[in-house]
Each structure stands twice: as C-alpha cells, then as structure tokens.
Scaffold this motif. Structure first.
Motif, PDB file in Angstrom:
ATOM      1  N   ARG A 135     -10.495 -22.523   6.596  1.00 40.40           N
ATOM      2  CA  ARG A 135     -10.099 -23.512   5.597  1.00 40.40           C
ATOM      3  C   ARG A 135     -11.271 -23.742   4.652  1.00 40.40           C
ATOM      4  NH1 ARG A 135      -8.440 -28.509   8.985  1.00 40.40           N
ATOM      5  NH2 ARG A 135      -7.848 -29.224   6.925  1.00 40.40           N
ATOM      6  N   GLY A 136     -10.996 -24.372   3.523  1.00 38.68           N
ATOM      7  CA  GLY A 136     -11.991 -24.520   2.467  1.00 38.68           C
ATOM      8  C   GLY A 136     -13.314 -25.129   2.862  1.00 38.68           C
ATOM      9  N   HIS A 137     -13.299 -26.297   3.491  1.00 37.70           N
ATOM     10  CA  HIS A 137     -14.592 -26.934   3.768  1.00 37.70           C
ATOM     11  C   HIS A 137     -15.356 -26.220   4.873  1.00 37.70           C
ATOM     12  CE1 HIS A 137     -12.872 -29.178   7.227  1.00 37.70           C
ATOM     13  NE2 HIS A 137     -14.135 -29.359   7.577  1.00 37.70           N
ATOM     14  N   HIS A 138     -14.689 -25.449   5.703  1.00 38.28           N
ATOM     15  CA  HIS A 138     -15.401 -24.715   6.747  1.00 38.28           C
ATOM     16  C   HIS A 138     -16.277 -23.598   6.182  1.00 38.28           C
ATOM     17  CE1 HIS A 138     -12.883 -26.164  10.397  1.00 38.28           C
ATOM     18  NE2 HIS A 138     -13.886 -26.979  10.103  1.00 38.28           N
ATOM     19  N   LEU A 139     -16.025 -23.196   4.948  1.00 39.16           N
ATOM     20  CA  LEU A 139     -16.940 -22.245   4.314  1.00 39.16           C
ATOM     21  C   LEU A 139     -18.326 -22.871   4.225  1.00 39.16           C
ATOM     22  CD1 LEU A 139     -14.706 -20.943   1.380  1.00 39.16           C
ATOM     23  CD2 LEU A 139     -14.919 -20.024   3.704  1.00 39.16           C
ATOM     24  N   PHE A 140     -18.350 -24.171   3.896  1.00 38.00           N
ATOM     25  CA  PHE A 140     -19.629 -24.861   3.769  1.00 38.00           C
ATOM     26  C   PHE A 140     -20.205 -25.225   5.128  1.00 38.00           C
ATOM     27  CE2 PHE A 140     -17.971 -24.801  -0.380  1.00 38.00           C
ATOM     28  CZ  PHE A 140     -19.094 -24.716  -1.196  1.00 38.00           C
ATOM     29  N   CYS A 141     -19.344 -25.454   6.099  1.00 36.98           N
ATOM     30  CA  CYS A 141     -19.836 -25.672   7.466  1.00 36.98           C
ATOM     31  C   CYS A 141     -20.534 -24.413   7.983  1.00 36.98           C
ATOM     32  CB  CYS A 141     -18.690 -26.058   8.400  1.00 36.98           C
ATOM     33  SG  CYS A 141     -17.920 -27.647   8.015  1.00 36.98           S
ATOM     34  N   MET A 142     -19.997 -23.258   7.640  1.00 33.47           N
ATOM     35  CA  MET A 142     -20.639 -21.996   8.034  1.00 33.47           C
ATOM     36  C   MET A 142     -22.007 -21.868   7.385  1.00 33.47           C
ATOM     37  SD  MET A 142     -19.208 -19.882  10.100  1.00 33.47           S
ATOM     38  CE  MET A 142     -17.961 -20.574  11.138  1.00 33.47           C
ATOM     39  N   ILE A 143     -22.090 -22.240   6.114  1.00 29.59           N
ATOM     40  CA  ILE A 143     -23.358 -22.165   5.385  1.00 29.59           C
ATOM     41  C   ILE A 143     -24.407 -23.063   6.033  1.00 29.59           C
ATOM     42  CG2 ILE A 143     -24.470 -22.806   3.197  1.00 29.59           C
ATOM     43  CD1 ILE A 143     -21.891 -21.779   1.805  1.00 29.59           C
ATOM     44  N   GLY A 144     -23.997 -24.211   6.536  1.00 29.36           N
ATOM     45  CA  GLY A 144     -24.938 -25.146   7.131  1.00 29.36           C
ATOM     46  C   GLY A 144     -25.131 -24.996   8.626  1.00 29.36           C
TER      47      GLY A 144
END
Length: 138
Positions: free
Chosen positions: A5-14
């Motif tokens: 999902r969309g926000h998990h892209l940023f969770c992966m980055i962090g």
C-alpha cells in the motif's frame, strides 16, 4: 508478486528492524531485504491491507483498515504520481522519491505515526536522495 500500500513504501524507506511484534518485524525485514537486494523486484500497489498488514499482531488495535491510514496511502501515492493497481519496481520508487519528495513530507503526512519520533523515515528519504538505496537491516 508483492502487494504494498502507499504509505508502506515510506515505511520501507525508514525501516531499521523495529515493528509492532517480532513476527511483524520479521516479515517486514524479509520484504525489505528482498527490495534492497534486488531493487528491480516488481510489486503492485493496492488499496487496504497488504503483505505487511498480513502479519499485524492480533493482540493490538488493528488500524490497517482505518480511514486515516487510507488517507496517508492516497497522499503518498499522489506525491509520487502513482495509482492503485500500478505495478512497478523498488528502483522506480527510489527514482520517484528522489524527484518528488523531501524528508519534511514525513512530518506532514505521518504526524500521528508512532514511529515518526525515531526520525528514521526522514533519514531514509535522505538516504534515497543520496543514491544510497535502502538502509541495511541486520
């Protein structure tokens, strides 16, 4: 094929190895390692619960279907000019982050996220912008 999902892209980055539970963190570590090892791994963007949500601990309040989380997904996808159903690679995501995102977006969109206080997502965006890819997680 992975589903994210969309926000998990940023969770992966962090991501640095922390999670809601050991099982959740292990699942995230596995997916993160796959994307880090092979940035040309394909995945599909979906609405709602994804491959990370699948391991959310049952003894905690489930927030994966919350409207606020769906709004975060939509905001991040808009910033990256992506849509639900798109199939892309992690390399594609990194290129879009470099072009369209600054670390401050994390504070704007994820202001109520329990992981934000660690600053790892902002650091991760900076890492991507410096062409360093995902942080290693041991």
């Amino acid at each position: 094929m992975l589903k994210l999902r969309g926000h998990h892209l940023f969770c992966m980055i962090g991501f640095r190895g922390m999670g809601y539970s050991e099982e959740y963190a292990d699942n995230m570590k596995k997916i993160h390692a796959q994307l880090r090892r092979n940035p040309h791994t394909s995945f599909q963007l979906i609405a709602g619960a994804d491959d990370l949500c699948a391991k959310f601990p049952c003894d905690q309040p489930y927030h994966c279907d919350a409207e606020r989380v769906a709004q975060q997904d939509a905001t991040f996808l808009q910033k990256l000019q992506l849509q639900i159903g798109d199939v892309l690679t992690w390399h594609d995501v990194e290129q879009l982050v470099k072009k369209s995102v600054t670390p401050t977006v994390i504070n704007e969109v994820c202001y109520d996220c329990s992981w934000r206080e660690y600053g790892v997502c902002e650091e991760g965006v900076g890492h991507i912008q410096q062409n360093k890819g995902l942080f290693p997680v041991t």
